[in-house]
Design a protein around this motif. Structure first.
Motif, PDB file in Angstrom:
ATOM      1  N   SER A 224       0.819  -1.216   0.000  1.00  0.00           N
ATOM      2  CA  SER A 224       0.000   0.000   0.000  1.00  0.00           C
ATOM      3  C   SER A 224       0.849   1.261   0.000  1.00  0.00           C
ATOM      4  N   MET A 225       2.116   1.141   0.383  1.00  0.00           N
ATOM      5  CA  MET A 225       3.008   2.292   0.447  1.00  0.00           C
ATOM      6  C   MET A 225       3.851   2.429  -0.823  1.00  0.00           C
ATOM      7  N   ALA A 226       4.114   1.301  -1.489  1.00  0.00           N
ATOM      8  CA  ALA A 226       5.012   1.297  -2.643  1.00  0.00           C
ATOM      9  C   ALA A 226       4.254   1.560  -3.937  1.00  0.00           C
ATOM     10  N   ASN A 227       4.991   1.604  -5.042  1.00  0.00           N
ATOM     11  CA  ASN A 227       4.418   1.760  -6.379  1.00  0.00           C
ATOM     12  C   ASN A 227       4.401   0.390  -7.044  1.00  0.00           C
ATOM     13  N   VAL A 228       3.207  -0.133  -7.329  1.00  0.00           N
ATOM     14  CA  VAL A 228       3.067  -1.482  -7.871  1.00  0.00           C
ATOM     15  C   VAL A 228       2.759  -1.398  -9.365  1.00  0.00           C
ATOM     16  N   ILE A 229       3.549  -2.130 -10.165  1.00  0.00           N
ATOM     17  CA  ILE A 229       3.333  -2.162 -11.607  1.00  0.00           C
ATOM     18  C   ILE A 229       3.159  -3.609 -12.047  1.00  0.00           C
ATOM     19  N   ARG A 230       2.550  -3.805 -13.228  1.00  0.00           N
ATOM     20  CA  ARG A 230       2.415  -5.132 -13.809  1.00  0.00           C
ATOM     21  C   ARG A 230       3.291  -5.206 -15.048  1.00  0.00           C
ATOM     22  N   THR A 231       3.938  -6.335 -15.235  1.00  0.00           N
ATOM     23  CA  THR A 231       4.798  -6.509 -16.406  1.00  0.00           C
ATOM     24  C   THR A 231       4.583  -7.894 -16.985  1.00  0.00           C
ATOM     25  N   SER A 232       4.668  -7.998 -18.308  1.00  0.00           N
ATOM     26  CA  SER A 232       4.480  -9.286 -18.969  1.00  0.00           C
ATOM     27  C   SER A 232       5.799  -9.945 -19.329  1.00  0.00           C
ATOM     28  N   SER A 233       6.902  -9.237 -19.115  1.00  0.00           N
ATOM     29  CA  SER A 233       8.221  -9.783 -19.456  1.00  0.00           C
ATOM     30  C   SER A 233       8.989 -10.131 -18.190  1.00  0.00           C
TER      31      SER A 233
END
Length: 406
Positions: free
Chosen positions: A150-159
């Protein structure tokens, strides 16, 4: 909701009584009488326990609100207008996929039909991508058991890897005379990389439980996996060494040591104050303190130079406790006070990037526990995390032992 407000009020009152008790037993030399320390610790612990109960009730209220939310949207248009039956564009978000997935989990129906429906979600390692509905439950469970997400920056990646460009300087402007050539000042760029480390866990469920239609299997499995994976993630995000796991903020390559304490066992106001200003002003706007709960007991006794306590309990619903008027969060994976330990972090954790690779996968193990009439379930995910700007977080480190040369 009224119970939460009642407990917050009770906690605040008890904290004021605790502070008054401490002052009543403080001697002229500024130290607290030894016979009063034990009583103070009990009172302070009760303040902490009330805080934990308030947090639990708030999470419960949030979960109840989610359960009470409508499960479908009202139909506003003409159902005969030829619109698609399922507008969900995600292959794993369709009703067909969800039903086939749970039939596979409970081992029901025609396996060939199930296999065909699940083909859109087959994982390269033999498992199945969890349906979107279950994925959401699992992510919520991860967040509840992992404050760092909840504090960090979460991203999604396909690689497998993600390259993140970083501006290492901003260049500079120069004062020039009329007609003088403007000097060049290029910005230099570096990059850091996020990989995809594998995290997995397995549980066993009896066949009786699997076939009990009254039992919410999806929520049960999501919660169990969420607790385990959430704990493993948070530990890595804080203390991970980057070898087979994410690089934690406390690693030497992570956050910078802003302050070194003068002793191995005690924190002082001056050290907390120095840590606050060790962080550059732009990062302080969103900065939060992070420590374990044992450290909070020390922080509760500290005063500023005007005699005011720097720790304050949160009075409003959803508001955290504060230290120097900045939010104070706790994690069991932050180190305890001991020689050389990094016990308190302060910074903007949105510069810690968490990369989730694709979706989580799920596999049913039929034969492994067949003799005990149980079924195993295996879940895996690939994730990495790294503080991409180390200067965005500063830590306070206790004085090292004499043998370490600190």
């Amino acid at each position: 909701m009224s119970k939460i407000l009642e407990l917050r009020s009770k906690r605040n009152t008890l904290w004021e009584q605790t502070k008054a008790f401490l002052e009543q037993h403080r001697r002229e030399n500024g130290l607290v009488a030894a016979d009063a320390v034990e009583q103070y610790n009990k009172m302070a612990q009760e303040v902490k326990d009330l805080g934990a109960e308030i947090e639990r009730l708030e999470q419960q209220a949030e979960f109840d609100a989610k359960l009470s939310a409508p499960t479908s949207n009202p139909v506003h248009g003409n159902p005969k207008n030829g619109s698609p039956k399922d507008k969900n564009t995600s292959p794993t978000g369709t009703e067909e996929y969800k039903n086939a997935f749970w039939d596979m989990i409970r081992n029901r129906g025609n396996y060939g039909e199930v296999r065909n429906a699940l083909s859109v979600g087959v994982d390269t390692e033999g498992g199945y991508t969890v349906p979107d509905e279950f994925e959401k439950k699992l992510v919520e469970a991860l967040e509840e058991n992992n404050i760092f997400r909840s504090m960090a920056n979460v991203i999604r990646t396909s690689s497998g890897t993600r390259k993140i460009p970083i501006a290492e300087d901003t260049g500079e402007a120069s004062w020039i005379d009329e007609g003088e050539e403007i000097p060049e000042s290029d910005t230099t760029f570096g990059q850091t990389m996020l990989s995809a480390y594998k995290l997995g866990t397995m549980i066993k469920v009896s066949n009786e439980l699997l076939n009990d239609s009254a039992f919410d299997l999806a929520t049960y499995i999501a919660r169990r996996f969420g607790v385990r994976m959430g704990n493993a993630e948070e530990k890595a995000f804080i203390t991970g060494d980057g070898v087979g796991k994410p690089l934690g903020i406390l690693d030497d390559a992570g956050a910078k040591v802003g302050v070194t304490a003068g002793t191995q066992t005690k924190l002082t106001f001056d050290e907390i104050f120095q840590l606050y200003y060790a962080l550059k002003a732009p990062y302080r706007k969103k900065a939060e303190f992070l420590c374990n709960e044992a450290v909070v007991l020390q922080l509760m006794t500290l005063k500023d130079n005007n005699g005011n306590y720097i720790w304050k309990p949160g009075l409003e619903i959803g508001k955290p406790d504060t230290l120097l008027n900045r939010p104070l969060k706790t994690s069991a994976f932050m180190p305890a006070v001991a020689a050389g330990n990094k016990v308190l972090a302060f910074g903007d954790y949105s510069y810690y990037w968490i990369a989730d690779r694709q979706s989580r996968t799920f596999r049913r193990l039929n034969e492994l526990y067949a003799r005990t009439d149980q079924v195993g379930f295996l879940s895996t995910q690939r994730v990495d995390g790294k503080l991409i700007l180390p200067e965005a977080v500063q830590v306070l480190q206790m004085k090292g032992s004499a043998s370490s040369g600190s």
